[in-house]
Design a protein around this motif. Structure first.
Motif, PDB file in Angstrom:
ATOM      1  N   PHE B  74      53.236  64.972  60.324  1.00 56.19           N
ATOM      2  CA  PHE B  74      53.809  64.683  59.216  1.00 56.19           C
ATOM      3  C   PHE B  74      54.834  65.643  58.356  1.00 56.19           C
ATOM      4  O   PHE B  74      54.445  66.525  58.193  1.00 56.19           O
ATOM      5  N   SER B  75      56.090  65.140  58.109  1.00 60.29           N
ATOM      6  CA  SER B  75      57.070  66.078  57.711  1.00 60.29           C
ATOM      7  C   SER B  75      57.490  65.576  56.403  1.00 60.29           C
ATOM      8  O   SER B  75      57.659  64.175  56.248  1.00 60.29           O
ATOM      9  N   LEU B  76      57.899  66.789  55.537  1.00 58.95           N
ATOM     10  CA  LEU B  76      58.221  66.472  54.133  1.00 58.95           C
ATOM     11  C   LEU B  76      59.633  66.734  54.288  1.00 58.95           C
ATOM     12  O   LEU B  76      60.048  68.164  54.638  1.00 58.95           O
ATOM     13  N   SER B  77      60.744  66.223  53.939  1.00 57.52           N
ATOM     14  CA  SER B  77      62.203  66.639  53.922  1.00 57.52           C
ATOM     15  C   SER B  77      62.638  66.696  52.161  1.00 57.52           C
ATOM     16  O   SER B  77      62.532  65.678  51.538  1.00 57.52           O
ATOM     17  N   LEU B  78      63.421  67.743  52.112  1.00 53.65           N
ATOM     18  CA  LEU B  78      64.310  67.704  50.872  1.00 53.65           C
ATOM     19  C   LEU B  78      65.415  67.552  51.239  1.00 53.65           C
ATOM     20  O   LEU B  78      66.112  68.709  51.772  1.00 53.65           O
ATOM     21  N   GLU B  79      66.274  66.607  50.866  1.00 50.30           N
ATOM     22  CA  GLU B  79      67.733  66.159  51.349  1.00 50.30           C
ATOM     23  C   GLU B  79      68.668  67.083  50.716  1.00 50.30           C
ATOM     24  O   GLU B  79      69.519  67.673  51.422  1.00 50.30           O
TER      25      GLU B  79
END
Lengths: 114, 116
Positions: B74-79
């Protein structure tokens, strides 16, 4: 909606003294209640939980908590503080049917002095 | 070996950069969560996922996106990172297939993100 209030962002006790960390919750249905501990530079670790049944819950490291429905409280206690108990403690609430979401309090940092 | 791992453990980046934080678990749990921790605010839920095809916003999802690549990841991205996203980020897992109706969550060690 559910919420958690932890009274006291910082608590200081002497080694050997009673530890009391306060937690009050708000929930429209019977809650599930948790205490987590966070040691410096580490993730959260479950101390104890209340789901159903006995209202006095015993956890790890000598901690216990009592669910008091009439007071909407779930205070964490330990009879005798140890230096290794210094950490941040979080109370959290969940309830059946909330899609497994936990709502956390703002945390209480426990300091233990000699 | 840890059941829930997060990479990187520490990251410093600049405003406007794209950042991805990764979480992997070997517990076999179906549910995964991303939280951020800020001093005095406790932990707040960003996103959660019940399985690979189910993604849900939490209370503070603006500015973030997630990807559930597999049951275990499960990955979290900050664009486009901004300074007020500087925080400690935690991944957590839980397993309701065990038949328990309560939600005990297991946490990773955290990623400390600084956005300059």
């Amino acid at each position: 909606a559910q919420s958690v209030t932890q009274l006291g962002s910082h608590v200081s006790v002497s080694e050997g003294a009673l530890v009391l960390l306060r937690c009050n919750y708000s929930s429209s249905v019977p809650p599930y209640l948790f205490w987590y501990v966070q040691y410096p530079n580490q993730g959260l670790q479950l101390l104890l939980k209340y789901t159903t049944g006995a209202t006095l819950v015993k956890g790890i490291n000598g901690f216990e908590a009592e669910f008091k429905k009439s007071e909407t409280s779930f205070h964490l206690t330990k009879p005798s503080a140890h230096m290794s108990d210094a950490a941040e403690y979080f109370c959290a609430v969940s309830r059946y049917g909330t899609a497994s979401k936990l709502t956390f309090g703002t945390g209480t940092r426990l300091q233990v002095t000699l | 070996d840890a059941d829930v791992t997060q990479t990187p453990r520490n990251r410093i980046t600049k405003t406007g950069k794209r950042i991805m934080l990764e979480c992997s678990q070997t517990k076999g749990h179906d549910r995964m969560y991303w939280y951020r921790q800020d001093p005095g605010l406790g932990l707040r839920l960003i996103y959660y996922s019940f399985d690979v095809k189910d993604i849900n916003k939490g209370e503070i999802s603006d500015g973030y996106s997630v990807s559930r690549q597999a049951q275990a990841k499960f990955s979290l991205s900050l664009e486009s990172a901004i300074p007020n996203q500087t925080a400690l980020y935690f991944c957590a897992t839980s397993d309701l297939r065990s038949g328990l109706s309560y939600n005990e969550q297991f946490f990773g060690p955290g990623t400390r993100l600084t956005v300059l």
